[in-house]
Design an enzyme around this catalytic site. Structure first.
Site, mmCIF file in Angstrom:
data_model
loop_
_atom_site.group_PDB
_atom_site.id
_atom_site.type_symbol
_atom_site.label_atom_id
_atom_site.label_comp_id
_atom_site.label_asym_id
_atom_site.label_seq_id
_atom_site.Cartn_x
_atom_site.Cartn_y
_atom_site.Cartn_z
ATOM 1 C CG ASP A 290 -2.042 -0.958 1.185
ATOM 2 O OD1 ASP A 290 -2.022 -1.820 0.285
ATOM 3 O OD2 ASP A 290 -2.927 -0.890 2.051
ATOM 4 C CG ASP A 291 0.095 3.874 2.253
ATOM 5 O OD1 ASP A 291 -1.066 3.684 1.850
ATOM 6 O OD2 ASP A 291 0.395 3.945 3.460
ATOM 7 C CG HIS A 341 -4.507 2.691 -0.626
ATOM 8 N ND1 HIS A 341 -5.431 1.923 0.054
ATOM 9 C CD2 HIS A 341 -3.596 3.076 0.313
ATOM 10 C CE1 HIS A 341 -5.094 1.850 1.316
ATOM 11 N NE2 HIS A 341 -3.988 2.555 1.510
ATOM 12 C CG HIS A 345 -3.807 6.911 3.085
ATOM 13 N ND1 HIS A 345 -4.156 6.770 4.412
ATOM 14 C CD2 HIS A 345 -3.283 5.721 2.736
ATOM 15 C CE1 HIS A 345 -3.827 5.570 4.842
ATOM 16 N NE2 HIS A 345 -3.295 4.898 3.821
ATOM 17 C CG HIS A 435 2.243 0.024 4.229
ATOM 18 N ND1 HIS A 435 2.011 -0.900 5.232
ATOM 19 C CD2 HIS A 435 1.102 0.759 4.102
ATOM 20 C CE1 HIS A 435 0.784 -0.725 5.702
ATOM 21 N NE2 HIS A 435 0.213 0.271 5.029
#
Length: 482
Positions: A290-291, A341, A345, A435
């Site tokens: 993620d991210d 995603h 965020h 991540h």
């Protein structure tokens, strides 16, 4: 009686004093670094915006979640005011959380701070950064704050309004008139405008919150600045055609040397990764990241996955892909699955349905433009979802991919801890959360893959698992726990 210190004693005294001074300087240096939020890692200038990079920092505690998009440059004098503003927002938020601590616990409600930025390339290495800070720390409604910075990396400075416009009386009056006309033409805003507040807000240009791009000059007003609270935060976009005559000559010349954005979809062969069906008797794990993409960590992740011939699912932030489109494209070209995603965020359970749609759609558009492929999955930030979020995902036809094993790399930032968390909890058909923004995750991955392979696991995408389960619809899909 005072004793004289002989020659060897003076040497010892001087060494002690020197050591104390060195220690104090180190403490001050660490404090200064923390205060300015300067990136501790080496700055890799691989952004689509030359000279400008970005970090998305997230945090989660029992009381609150935060997500902060923080652009940075190699110029401290530019970074400093940006960091100061971000730190002020964080301080106000933590103060509100502290004041509402008991209420938050009683209502089982997590406060949330989201600072996002829209970046506009005005000319060569000249950018406007439009920040929006949303925070909710109790109560029914959150608050929005706007802030804009215009930076010139050819001159290595933050631009002031007089660097952009010829700030004489005629210019000021012209901008004031245009802003009023546009506000009063806006049917949604006009009923809430308070004339006296508007006059006061526009009176002194030093108080203007502004940004500029190729199309508009924008004035920003926070909630309650010029209108009743129901109007929320307000922006006024004044067309460039209307302000061109008032532009500073040097700045106007810069606008004439703009660099066209590269269309990353041109000359790109369409690729369709047809994933083979999995053997029902096999052992599979879906690793997810993620991210990202992150210019320092993502390439290391890709290199390790390639070495082990492993596939994974990358849930990308639109705000990161906007800065690093070529890196996002490399992930897709390597045959990995790309998920959405959101753009910034944000905790989607704290905002209205329209904001959820915008967060998801804007990110999807940027990812598709950069990679040539629409995201196949959607993962809400923090795993925070509700019926409204699921409804948006359903209308977009995008399955929600959650996780069953949390490596907690976001918390430990330690390779050995990440390895143990994965190995102690993973089972066949698990979905593992990691991540690709933490170097420690890249450090842990080779050992994780080697150990999983020794146990007979094959690394697959979430979509392959969903196909194996013979499932349809948006889910959410969590995977299995060891």
């Amino acid at each position: 009686m005072i004793r004289r210190i002989k020659w060897p004693g003076w040497v010892i005294v001087l060494l002690v004093i020197a050591g104390a001074i060195l220690g104090i300087n180190q403490v001050l240096a660490q404090y200064s670094s923390a205060e300015t939020n300067e990136p501790k890692e080496k700055i890799t200038d691989s952004s689509v915006y030359p000279g400008l990079n970005i970090q998305t920092k997230t945090n989660k505690t029992d009381l609150y979640t935060t997500s902060i998009s923080q652009p940075y440059t190699k110029v401290s004098s530019i970074n400093k005011p940006i960091n100061q503003w971000i730190n002020n927002q964080k301080e106000m938020f933590t103060k509100n959380v502290k004041q509402n601590k008991q209420t938050l616990k009683k209502n089982d409600f997590q406060a949330h701070l989201n600072i996002q930025v829209d970046t506009h390339n005005v000319a060569e290495k000249l950018y406007t950064l439009e920040f929006s800070a949303y925070q909710i720390a109790g109560g029914a409604n959150g608050t929005n704050t706007k802030k804009a910075f215009t930076i010139d990396l050819t001159a290595n400075k933050m631009l002031k309004l007089e660097d952009v416009l010829n700030m004489d009386k005629k210019t000021i009056e012209h901008i004031q008139t245009l802003a009023k006309e546009m506000l009063y033409r806006d049917k949604d805003v006009k009923p809430y405008i308070m004339d006296d507040l508007l006059e006061e807000a526009l009176q002194d240009p030093k108080d203007w919150e502004w940004s500029i791009n190729h199309k508009n000059m924008t004035l920003f007003f926070d909630q309650y600045d010029i209108a009743a609270g129901a109007a929320g935060a307000i922006r006024v976009d004044i067309p460039m055609e209307d302000i061109k005559p008032y532009l500073n000559k040097t700045f106007a010349e810069k606008l004439d040397v703009t660099v066209p954005e590269k269309d990353h979809t041109q000359d790109k062969e369409e690729t369709d990764h047809h994933e083979s069906a999995l053997d029902p008797d096999g052992k599979y794990i879906a690793l997810t990241f993620d991210d990202g993409p992150d210019p320092n960590v993502t390439p290391r992740i890709l290199k390790t996955l390639n070495k082990h011939d492993a596939k994974a699912t990358f849930f990308m932030l639109g705000s990161q892909v906007e800065y690093y489109p070529e890196l996002a494209n490399k992930v897709e070209e390597a045959g990995h699955e790309i998920g959405n995603h959101t753009m910034h965020h944000q905790d989607l359970t704290t905002v209205q349905k329209s904001a959820i749609k915008q967060e998801v759609q804007q990110s999807s558009d940027i990812i598709q433009q950069s990679t040539g492929q629409a995201p196949s999955l959607f993962r809400p930030p923090y795993g925070a979802s509700d019926k409204t979020v699921e409804t948006v995902a359903e209308k977009m036809g995008t399955p929600i991919g959650m996780w069953s094993v949390d490596s907690r790399d976001w918390k430990s930032r330690n390779a050995d801890t990440v390895y143990k968390k994965v190995m102690n909890n993973a089972a066949s058909e698990s979905i593992v959360l990691m991540h690709d923004i933490h170097p420690s995750t890249a450090d842990a991955l080779p050992k994780v893959l080697t150990s999983l392979e020794k146990k007979g696991y094959q690394m697959v995408t979430i979509s392959q698992l969903i196909q194996l389960w013979d499932e349809q619809g948006i889910g959410p899909y969590y995977g299995k726990i060891g």
